[in-house]
Design a protein around this motif. Structure first.
Motif, short mmCIF file in Angstrom:
data_model
loop_
_atom_site.label_atom_id
_atom_site.label_comp_id
_atom_site.label_asym_id
_atom_site.label_seq_id
_atom_site.Cartn_x
_atom_site.Cartn_y
_atom_site.Cartn_z
N SER A 1 2.25 51.78 27.49
CA SER A 1 1.50 52.25 26.39
C SER A 1 1.82 51.72 25.32
CB SER A 1 2.10 54.37 26.12
OG SER A 1 1.46 55.22 27.40
N LEU A 2 0.89 51.13 25.35
CA LEU A 2 0.27 50.36 23.64
C LEU A 2 -0.37 50.81 22.38
CD1 LEU A 2 0.03 47.29 25.66
CD2 LEU A 2 2.13 47.93 24.44
N SER A 3 -0.05 50.64 21.11
CA SER A 3 -0.36 51.24 20.02
C SER A 3 -1.88 50.75 19.51
CB SER A 3 0.04 52.14 19.34
OG SER A 3 0.60 51.30 18.96
N ASN A 4 -1.96 49.28 18.90
CA ASN A 4 -2.44 47.93 18.95
C ASN A 4 -3.40 47.95 20.01
OD1 ASN A 4 -0.40 47.83 16.83
ND2 ASN A 4 0.57 46.35 17.82
N GLN A 5 -4.74 47.70 18.98
CA GLN A 5 -5.44 47.70 19.58
C GLN A 5 -5.94 45.98 20.34
OE1 GLN A 5 -10.01 48.20 18.46
NE2 GLN A 5 -8.39 49.98 18.55
N MET A 6 -5.26 44.22 19.68
CA MET A 6 -4.72 44.08 20.25
C MET A 6 -3.29 43.40 21.02
SD MET A 6 -7.85 42.47 20.86
CE MET A 6 -7.27 40.72 21.46
N ASN A 7 -2.96 43.03 22.01
CA ASN A 7 -1.22 42.60 21.85
C ASN A 7 -1.10 41.77 23.05
OD1 ASN A 7 -0.28 45.95 21.89
ND2 ASN A 7 -2.33 46.15 22.21
N ILE A 8 -0.17 41.11 23.26
CA ILE A 8 0.04 40.40 23.77
C ILE A 8 1.52 40.73 25.08
CG2 ILE A 8 1.25 37.65 24.36
CD1 ILE A 8 0.12 37.73 21.83
N ILE A 9 1.11 40.34 26.23
CA ILE A 9 2.54 40.71 27.63
C ILE A 9 2.50 39.55 27.78
CG2 ILE A 9 2.65 41.47 29.61
CD1 ILE A 9 1.29 44.14 28.49
N ILE B 1 -4.09 33.79 29.25
CA ILE B 1 -4.07 32.92 28.57
C ILE B 1 -3.38 31.82 28.70
CG2 ILE B 1 -5.56 34.28 26.67
CD1 ILE B 1 -3.35 33.55 25.03
N LYS B 2 -2.45 31.98 29.97
CA LYS B 2 -0.94 31.09 30.38
C LYS B 2 0.09 31.54 31.61
CE LYS B 2 2.33 27.50 28.40
NZ LYS B 2 2.84 27.90 30.17
N GLU B 3 -0.68 29.50 32.10
CA GLU B 3 -0.73 29.93 33.88
C GLU B 3 0.86 30.03 33.95
OE1 GLU B 3 -1.16 27.10 37.35
OE2 GLU B 3 -2.29 26.53 35.28
N ASN B 4 1.78 28.71 33.20
CA ASN B 4 2.86 28.58 33.68
C ASN B 4 3.79 29.66 32.74
OD1 ASN B 4 2.77 27.05 35.75
ND2 ASN B 4 1.55 25.34 34.97
N PRO B 5 5.09 30.12 33.34
CA PRO B 5 6.19 31.02 32.10
C PRO B 5 6.66 29.76 31.09
CG PRO B 5 6.51 31.15 34.45
CD PRO B 5 5.39 30.74 34.44
N ASP B 6 7.35 30.73 30.20
CA ASP B 6 7.87 29.72 29.52
C ASP B 6 9.03 30.54 28.92
OD1 ASP B 6 7.78 28.24 26.49
OD2 ASP B 6 6.94 26.47 26.86
N SER B 7 10.20 30.31 28.85
CA SER B 7 11.09 30.81 27.92
C SER B 7 10.37 31.23 26.09
CB SER B 7 12.50 30.29 28.11
OG SER B 7 12.51 28.76 27.24
N SER B 8 10.34 29.99 25.48
CA SER B 8 9.48 30.32 24.54
C SER B 8 8.45 31.41 23.98
CB SER B 8 9.31 29.11 24.06
OG SER B 8 9.82 28.13 24.05
N GLY B 9 7.65 31.78 25.01
CA GLY B 9 6.97 32.59 24.89
C GLY B 9 5.36 32.86 24.65
N CYS B 10 4.69 33.10 24.80
CA CYS B 10 2.82 33.07 24.75
C CYS B 10 2.56 31.86 23.86
CB CYS B 10 2.39 34.19 24.89
SG CYS B 10 0.85 34.05 25.55
N TYR C 1 -0.79 14.41 20.25
CA TYR C 1 -1.58 15.49 20.69
C TYR C 1 -0.44 16.38 19.51
CZ TYR C 1 3.27 16.19 24.10
OH TYR C 1 3.75 16.55 24.31
N GLN C 2 -0.84 18.15 19.76
CA GLN C 2 -0.49 18.61 19.44
C GLN C 2 0.35 19.17 20.54
OE1 GLN C 2 0.03 19.63 15.92
NE2 GLN C 2 1.70 20.53 16.38
N GLN C 3 1.94 19.22 20.60
CA GLN C 3 2.59 20.46 21.21
C GLN C 3 2.19 21.73 21.31
OE1 GLN C 3 6.49 19.28 20.35
NE2 GLN C 3 6.45 18.51 22.41
N ARG C 4 2.74 22.63 21.99
CA ARG C 4 2.28 24.00 22.30
C ARG C 4 2.69 24.59 21.02
NH1 ARG C 4 2.69 23.35 27.75
NH2 ARG C 4 0.35 23.60 28.78
N LYS C 5 2.91 26.02 20.81
CA LYS C 5 3.07 26.64 19.85
C LYS C 5 2.96 28.15 19.97
CE LYS C 5 2.94 23.22 16.11
NZ LYS C 5 1.83 23.28 14.32
N ILE C 6 4.40 29.11 19.23
CA ILE C 6 4.19 30.43 19.77
C ILE C 6 2.93 30.97 19.58
CG2 ILE C 6 5.23 32.47 19.62
CD1 ILE C 6 7.93 31.13 20.19
N LEU C 7 1.81 31.04 19.85
CA LEU C 7 0.51 32.39 20.09
C LEU C 7 1.47 32.91 18.63
CD1 LEU C 7 -2.19 32.46 20.10
CD2 LEU C 7 -2.15 34.23 21.79
#
Length: 563
Positions: free
Chosen positions: A378-386, A413-422, A545-551
């Motif tokens: 159960s989530l309360s926010n209108q936009m969330n990330i899992i 929005i992200k195919e492969n797992p990353d320990s840093s996050g989404c 190139y600009q590396q990935r950053k945490i969303l």
């Protein structure tokens, strides 16, 4: 200034489907009949990178109806359309909606009656980017009368033949005339229906159980809809299901349990009528209508004999099930009401690593005889990330307002797992002016980005997915040591970086010449983006190139109204 801005998607045929892009096309199907005045049609546009600009093209206009600029990553803009945006006529129409952007965005659609008054009908839909569209679609065999009989529903509006069938909206996603072929099976005889759709226009057709396939000469979007799908209790609700191209089919599915649902069926579409769906090696038997029943309402793990598409059919709700081979590592969850939850399916051994923002401790239920578990969060926010740091998962969003249940797959929005996050997508930048290798290095680092270094196959593939210029070459951050002639990666102006563990040389490369100390790659897809050695004093386009950053946490920022 940069002449060419290239943001590379993680999508390609055979890989996980991510649902962000820079070009989208969709439409708003009719909701509860043309006579119902109080409906709301909205798109939520989420920027994944800073400096995003978005153009909205509506109702056949060749110039943008609305332009939205300076959107930061994680910001969400709501675009509200009038009631007249709904496609209610059976025939051709210019009522498609195109969304284009300079950087990657995700788009989510919702059609509903007014949430602030009384929700009678609501449906949400992930708008797929054009990269995910195709030219070959299988259509589920659905007969409206059979649907009602299967679920024991009495038709609430016998006075109108307008609502006695499902509908198919076919949208031409290209700026060219599109040749369409619909394959039908009528009394065991194949019939072909051919027609054309002009640039960016659409056609709405009645859909019945004779339709099997839609083929086209260029990309199309296909929506399966019904404006007022009958449900028990003399009520009805709109459905919207964006059918995915055949390349996104799979063989293994986890059928989720959805809270407050008392009836459900499966509908399978495949190229082969002999395909079987089974659970624990026991075939699921289809009824004469083609529906497949599960033994109970629990979460189930089912397997098809070959690649198929599978839909979970609930009165008032169609959910496109994501096959196991299309699971992803990070999902965006858009919600619209106050009673909302996520259905998360993860591998049992790593389920406790699932992360949400804010963090929620879910109660997991193990799916026996499979590697998976399910949880409702159960989530309360209108936009969330899992997201999950080390394994792929699948997430569905479900909402309930009064007695209306709606939802479907979340936005991957992200195919492969990353320990840093989404993480945000990788952003590539190609300079406009040819430079020497050292000048290119300075060009990239001065711009607060870095020399492009395809240090592994994933980065090389990402680069290749959308970069396709004329017959030119670009410098990358790879060069030889003057002392040892060994190749190394250099990402800044002061130091040698990591050793080289991955290479993608063209045939006969690199040349064994001491004066060819730098590496370039072709920017032309026909050359397969292969590398070669070259003299560092030659002038080529710098590739940065600009590396990935945490969303960052998602934020609703503004609302734009389309007249």
């Amino acid at each position: 200034m940069f002449a060419i801005l290239l943001t590379v998607s993680m999508f390609s045929q055979g890989s996980t489907m991510v649902s962000y892009g820079k070009s989208f096309i969709t439409a708003f199907p009719e909701n509860l009949g043309y006579f119902y005045p109080n409906t709301s049609n909205r798109l939520r546009v989420t920027a994944l990178l800073d400096g995003t600009s978005v153009n909205i093209f509506y109702n056949g206009n060749s110039t943008p109806t609305q332009t939205i600029t300076h959107i930061l990553k994680g910001e969400i803009v709501t675009v509200v359309f009038p009631k007249s945006a709904e496609v209610y006529q059976l025939n051709y129409s210019t009522q498609s909606i195109r969304i284009t952007s300079n950087k990657y965005i995700a788009v989510h659609s919702v059609s509903s009656t007014n949430f602030t008054i009384n929700v009678i009908s609501a449906q949400t839909n992930v708008v797929q980017p054009n990269e995910n569209l195709g030219m070959n679609y299988l259509i589920p065999s659905l007969n409206y009368t059979t649907f009602l009989t299967t679920f024991g529903i009495t038709q609430s509006a016998p006075w109108s033949t307008r609502y006695d069938s499902f509908r198919l909206i076919i949208i031409n996603a290209e700026d060219t005339e599109n040749n369409i072929t619909i394959v039908k099976n009528i009394s065991d005889k194949i019939q072909l229906v051919n027609f054309t759709i002009p640039s960016y226009q659409l056609i709405q057709l009645q859909a019945d159980d004779s339709m099997m396939m839609v083929n086209s000469s260029s990309k199309i979007a296909v929506l399966l809809t019904h404006p007022c799908l009958d449900k028990p209790g003399c009520t009805c609700s709109m459905i919207v299901n964006q059918i995915l191209p055949v390349r996104f089919q799979g063989q293994k599915f986890v059928v989720p349990h959805v809270r407050d649902i008392t009836q459900r069926q499966l509908v399978m579409t495949s190229n082969d009528n002999s395909d079987l769906l089974s659970q624990d090696n026991t075939p699921l038997t289809s009824s004469s209508s083609g529906y497949l029943s599960l033994p109970d309402l629990n979460t189930r793990y089912v397997t098809a004999s070959s690649n198929v598409s599978l839909k979970l059919i609930i009165p008032g709700l169609f959910i496109e099930l994501i096959p196991e081979n299309q699971f992803a590592a990070c999902y965006m969850l858009p919600f619209y009401s106050n009673n909302q939850w996520a259905v998360v399916i993860a591998k049992t051994g790593s389920r406790d690593k699932v992360r949400t923002d804010p963090l929620v401790n879910p109660n997991w239920s193990e799916l026996f005889h499979t590697p998976y578990s399910q949880a409702e969060i159960s989530l309360s926010n209108q936009m969330n990330i899992i997201w999950h740091p080390s394994s792929k998962i699948v997430v569905y969003v479900v909402e309930k307002f009064n007695n209306i249940i709606f939802g479907g797959p979340a936005i991957p929005i992200k195919e492969n797992p990353d320990s840093s996050g989404c993480m945000t997508p990788v952003e590539f930048v190609v300079g406009e002016k040819p430079l020497k290798w050292t000048e290119s290095l300075a060009y990239c680092t001065t711009s607060q980005i870095q020399f492009a270094c395809p240090t592994d196959e994933d980065v090389q593939i990402e680069f290749a997915k959308q970069v396709n210029t004329t017959n030119v070459e670009g410098w990358i951050g790879l060069r030889r040591s003057l002392m040892t002639t060994a190749w190394y990666w250099q990402t800044n102006t002061t130091s040698e970086s990591s050793s080289v563990n991955y290479v993608y040389w063209a045939d006969g490369q690199p040349q064994d010449k001491k004066f060819e100390l730098c590496a370039s790659l072709s920017l032309n897809q026909t050359d397969d983006f292969k590398w070669k050695s070259a003299k560092c004093c030659e002038k080529k386009l710098p590739v940065c190139y600009q590396q990935r950053k945490i969303l960052p946490p998602l934020t609703m920022t503004s609302t734009v109204y389309i007249p």
